[in-house]
Design a protein around this motif. Structure first.
Motif, PDB file in Angstrom:
ATOM      1  N   GLN A 119      38.186 -76.842  36.365  1.00  0.00           N
ATOM      2  CA  GLN A 119      38.092 -77.952  35.416  1.00  0.00           C
ATOM      3  C   GLN A 119      36.894 -77.735  34.500  1.00  0.00           C
ATOM      4  OE1 GLN A 119      40.151 -80.995  38.616  1.00  0.00           O
ATOM      5  NE2 GLN A 119      38.025 -81.326  38.124  1.00  0.00           N
ATOM      6  N   VAL A 120      36.973 -76.654  33.727  1.00  0.00           N
ATOM      7  CA  VAL A 120      35.859 -76.318  32.830  1.00  0.00           C
ATOM      8  C   VAL A 120      36.397 -75.875  31.473  1.00  0.00           C
ATOM      9  CG1 VAL A 120      34.252 -75.630  34.662  1.00  0.00           C
ATOM     10  CG2 VAL A 120      35.847 -73.952  33.743  1.00  0.00           C
ATOM     11  N   CYS A 121      35.530 -75.973  30.464  1.00  0.00           N
ATOM     12  CA  CYS A 121      35.901 -75.539  29.112  1.00  0.00           C
ATOM     13  C   CYS A 121      34.620 -75.052  28.433  1.00  0.00           C
ATOM     14  CB  CYS A 121      36.533 -76.693  28.343  1.00  0.00           C
ATOM     15  SG  CYS A 121      35.336 -77.938  27.825  1.00  0.00           S
ATOM     16  N   PRO A 122      34.722 -74.478  27.242  1.00  0.00           N
ATOM     17  CA  PRO A 122      33.499 -73.969  26.588  1.00  0.00           C
ATOM     18  C   PRO A 122      32.406 -75.037  26.453  1.00  0.00           C
ATOM     19  CG  PRO A 122      35.433 -73.137  25.469  1.00  0.00           C
ATOM     20  CD  PRO A 122      35.936 -74.136  26.499  1.00  0.00           C
ATOM     21  N   ILE A 123      32.797 -76.315  26.265  1.00  0.00           N
ATOM     22  CA  ILE A 123      31.759 -77.344  26.056  1.00  0.00           C
ATOM     23  C   ILE A 123      30.960 -77.579  27.344  1.00  0.00           C
ATOM     24  CG2 ILE A 123      31.331 -79.792  25.527  1.00  0.00           C
ATOM     25  CD1 ILE A 123      33.701 -79.655  23.594  1.00  0.00           C
ATOM     26  N   CYS A 124      31.670 -77.822  28.473  1.00  0.00           N
ATOM     27  CA  CYS A 124      30.898 -78.117  29.688  1.00  0.00           C
ATOM     28  C   CYS A 124      30.307 -76.851  30.305  1.00  0.00           C
ATOM     29  CB  CYS A 124      31.699 -78.951  30.691  1.00  0.00           C
ATOM     30  SG  CYS A 124      33.279 -78.281  31.175  1.00  0.00           S
ATOM     31  N   LEU A 125      30.776 -75.694  29.853  1.00  0.00           N
ATOM     32  CA  LEU A 125      30.128 -74.456  30.298  1.00  0.00           C
ATOM     33  C   LEU A 125      28.910 -74.145  29.438  1.00  0.00           C
ATOM     34  CD1 LEU A 125      33.222 -72.177  31.021  1.00  0.00           C
ATOM     35  CD2 LEU A 125      31.670 -73.227  32.685  1.00  0.00           C
TER      36      LEU A 125
ATOM     37  N   SER B 201      37.839 -88.376  32.303  1.00  0.00           N
ATOM     38  CA  SER B 201      37.358 -87.110  31.751  1.00  0.00           C
ATOM     39  C   SER B 201      35.827 -87.085  31.712  1.00  0.00           C
ATOM     40  CB  SER B 201      37.943 -86.883  30.357  1.00  0.00           C
ATOM     41  OG  SER B 201      37.629 -87.970  29.516  1.00  0.00           O
ATOM     42  N   LYS B 202      35.286 -85.923  31.429  1.00  0.00           N
ATOM     43  CA  LYS B 202      33.836 -85.728  31.457  1.00  0.00           C
ATOM     44  C   LYS B 202      33.146 -86.423  30.283  1.00  0.00           C
ATOM     45  CE  LYS B 202      34.074 -81.385  34.061  1.00  0.00           C
ATOM     46  NZ  LYS B 202      33.651 -79.957  34.115  1.00  0.00           N
ATOM     47  N   ILE B 203      31.830 -86.360  30.272  1.00  0.00           N
ATOM     48  CA  ILE B 203      31.096 -87.154  29.276  1.00  0.00           C
ATOM     49  C   ILE B 203      31.151 -86.574  27.859  1.00  0.00           C
ATOM     50  CG2 ILE B 203      28.887 -86.140  30.036  1.00  0.00           C
ATOM     51  CD1 ILE B 203      27.531 -88.804  29.250  1.00  0.00           C
ATOM     52  N   PHE B 204      31.211 -85.224  27.754  1.00  0.00           N
ATOM     53  CA  PHE B 204      31.180 -84.649  26.405  1.00  0.00           C
ATOM     54  C   PHE B 204      32.371 -83.739  26.084  1.00  0.00           C
ATOM     55  CE2 PHE B 204      26.529 -85.240  27.344  1.00  0.00           C
ATOM     56  CZ  PHE B 204      26.347 -86.314  26.478  1.00  0.00           C
ATOM     57  N   CYS B 205      33.390 -83.717  26.976  1.00  0.00           N
ATOM     58  CA  CYS B 205      34.585 -82.905  26.697  1.00  0.00           C
ATOM     59  C   CYS B 205      35.773 -83.567  27.384  1.00  0.00           C
ATOM     60  CB  CYS B 205      34.400 -81.474  27.204  1.00  0.00           C
ATOM     61  SG  CYS B 205      34.195 -81.370  28.994  1.00  0.00           S
ATOM     62  N   ASN B 206      36.956 -82.945  27.284  1.00  0.00           N
ATOM     63  CA  ASN B 206      38.162 -83.575  27.834  1.00  0.00           C
ATOM     64  C   ASN B 206      38.502 -83.119  29.242  1.00  0.00           C
ATOM     65  OD1 ASN B 206      38.661 -85.128  25.574  1.00  0.00           O
ATOM     66  ND2 ASN B 206      39.733 -83.443  24.547  1.00  0.00           N
ATOM     67  N   CYS B 207      37.658 -82.294  29.859  1.00  0.00           N
ATOM     68  CA  CYS B 207      37.975 -81.801  31.206  1.00  0.00           C
ATOM     69  C   CYS B 207      38.063 -82.956  32.203  1.00  0.00           C
ATOM     70  CB  CYS B 207      36.901 -80.831  31.685  1.00  0.00           C
ATOM     71  SG  CYS B 207      36.897 -79.296  30.767  1.00  0.00           S
ATOM     72  N   SER B 208      38.906 -82.755  33.211  1.00  0.00           N
ATOM     73  CA  SER B 208      39.092 -83.776  34.245  1.00  0.00           C
ATOM     74  C   SER B 208      37.872 -83.849  35.169  1.00  0.00           C
ATOM     75  CB  SER B 208      40.331 -83.437  35.073  1.00  0.00           C
ATOM     76  OG  SER B 208      40.347 -84.214  36.244  1.00  0.00           O
TER      77      SER B 208
HETATM   78 ZN    ZN Z   1      34.851 -79.238  29.708  1.00  0.00          ZN
END
Ligand code: ZN
Ligand code: ADP
Ligand code: MG
Length: 478
Positions: free
Chosen positions: A36-42, A19-26
């Motif tokens: 593979q995005v979410c509010p945190i990595c966006l 997963s990514k460094i600051f969220c759970n996205c793959s």
């Molecule tokens: Zn994310």
């Protein structure tokens, strides 16, 4: 006037976390854009990043493997800049207090070892990717938040060759640790090269230019060589090198000015208020140290001492950690390391390279290779036979002996049978025989070849040689 080049490298290594460094996205490569995005990595307003512990572990692993001091407390900082692939408007990186500092890697160029300093290793997040297509620019944010380690070297390198040796060593360390796949084409191991020149004897460094994101060892070598020449020519013709970022055009083999180099203060670095300092105790470091694999440099030295192999062999069989392990396991079962390394270098690596697979993708094991080499050693098959059996074993995992019969490879070691073939060959080649007997010694190899052919490659070569020699000597003394 003679000049010396000064080179320092900044490498970005993409980490093999799920997963990514600051969220759970793959972090999976090659998925549909923006899947593979979410509010945190966006970088949506008000969300909170949460640090992936694996990233810290991987950073400590690399720090230990490159002789760094590990800072038990380090800080994340915001590096502010605008670009369409960076929705937050800042990248989370480390600035004042990185996780690792003051290390080194040993490289070897032209038979000489040299220590190259590592200034720092820090953790950061990757940005997204722009795709320019059909007159439009599209953005894929799957890569935003992918964990990276940035490894910054001291300006200790003096030639393009040294720079490449450093990069190869660093890449191999990352591969041994299993924390980066080292794929340069896909950008998981990328390098910026800082290059300056100075007149011989000068103690101060000259002004550097930064060459951005070059994606193969060959291009890095060529880009640095070109840049050194360009700067020398410029100075010789009365000009001055300016600090800037340059791109390498691989089709023309030249570097081109891209933009003036930004200074650190342009980024307005400041500690990220959303993230606590990264803190851990000595126990955390000790745990990682205990599990750390042997680094390539140590393995090469040990192989030379322990197995008495030439440096050349060792370099080849330790390039890949799985091959090195496979060699060692086999050496425990078959007591001739040089025979094993020869067979790996000439036969096994050839098979693997042709099929573009690794040793673990095949079904051969150390014990199967030991069996195959034993058959060869005991003259039950010859080298050709071993060559024919190898791919079958790799594919099936079956006992090599079971293929001898099936492929009709049993070696002929029966004297009478070989003598019969020798006599046939001599009878069929009367002219050559007469020439041989009247002094044309070179024809010996011809007879060996003919008998071998008659046996369809199965005659025991040592015995065959002895018997031909004996027969020809008898004829000569008549
Ligand atoms: Zn994310
Ligand atoms: P900047 O702040 O411009 O990015 P850094 O001091 O962070 O510069 O160094 C970046 C990289 O450039 C490092 O790898 C360093 O070794 C290298 N470097 C620094 N000065 C020089 C120089 N004069 N010539 C070549 N490389 C240099
Ligand atoms: Mg820098």
């Amino acid at each position: 006037m003679s000049y010396e080049a000064v080179i320092g490298l900044e490498v970005h290594a993409q980490l093999l976390t799920d997963s990514k460094i600051f969220c759970n996205c793959s972090t999976k490569f090659g998925s549909n854009p923006n899947s593979q995005v979410c509010p945190i990595c966006l970088g949506m307003p008000g969300v909170l990043p949460k640090l992936n512990k694996r990233v810290v572990e991987f950073a400590v692993m690399l720090g230990l493997a490159t002789n760094c001091r590990i800072n038990k407390s380090s800080l994340f900082a915001r590096k502010n800049y605008f670009y369409p692939d960076l929705p937050k408007g800042y990248q989370i990186s480390q600035y004042e207090l990185p996780i690792c500092e003051n290390g080194y890697i040993i490289i070897k160029v032209k038979g000489e070892e040299k220590r190259i300093g590592i200034t720092r290793i820090h953790m950061e997040e990757d940005a997204g990717k722009l795709i320019h297509e059909g007159g439009a620019s599209l953005v894929d944010l799957n890569r935003t938040g992918t964990p990276l380690l940035e490894i910054v070297s001291e300006p200790d390198l003096r030639t393009a060759e040294e720079a490449v040796a450093y990069l190869k060593e660093l890449r191999q360390i990352l591969l041994y640790l299993g924390i980066c796949d080292g794929n340069m084409e896909e950008g998981s191991f990328r390098c910026d090269a800082n290059v300056s020149v100075r007149k011989a004897g000068e103690t101060r460094f000259g002004t550097k230019a930064e060459l951005k994101n070059i994606n193969s060892f060959r291009f890095i070598q060529r880009a640095i060589e070109y840049e050194i020449e360009r700067q020398i020519d410029l100075i010789e013709s009365g000009g001055r090198v300016v600090q800037e970022t340059r791109l390498f055009d691989s089709s023309k083999g030249i570097t081109i000015s891209m933009r003036g180099k930004e200074e650190a203060h342009d980024y307005r670095y400041f500690p990220d208020p959303d993230l606590m300092p990264v803190s851990f105790d000595e126990g955390f470091v000790e745990e990682i140290k205990a599990k750390l694999p042997e680094i390539p440099y140590d393995k090469r030295r040990r192989f030379i001492n322990e197995y008495n192999l030439p440096e050349y062999d060792v370099e080849i069989i330790t390039t890949d950690r799985d091959i090195a392990d496979f060699f060692e396991e086999t050496a425990r079962l078959f007591n001739n390391p040089k025979t094993i390394s020869n067979f790996i270098m000439t036969e096994i690596l050839k098979e693997l390279n042709e099929k573009k697979i690794g040793i673990r993708d095949t079904k051969i094991t150390a014990s199967l290779l030991a069996k195959l080499l034993t058959l060869l050693n005991e003259n039950k098959i010859n080298t050709n036979g071993a060559r024919a059996i190898l791919p079958k074993v790799m594919e099936s995992g079956r006992d090599p002996e079971s293929f001898i019969e099936e492929l009709g490879l049993a070696q002929i070691s029966n004297e009478d049978e070989i003598l019969k073939m020798i006599d046939e060959v001599l009878k069929e080649n009367q002219k050559e025989l007469q020439e041989y007997l009247s002094g044309k010694d070179k024809l010996f190899a011809f007879f060996v070849g003919q008998v071998m052919k008659k046996s369809r490659g199965k005659a025991n070569p040592k015995l065959l040689n002895e018997l031909i020699k004996k027969r020809l000597d008898e004829l000569a003394s008549k």
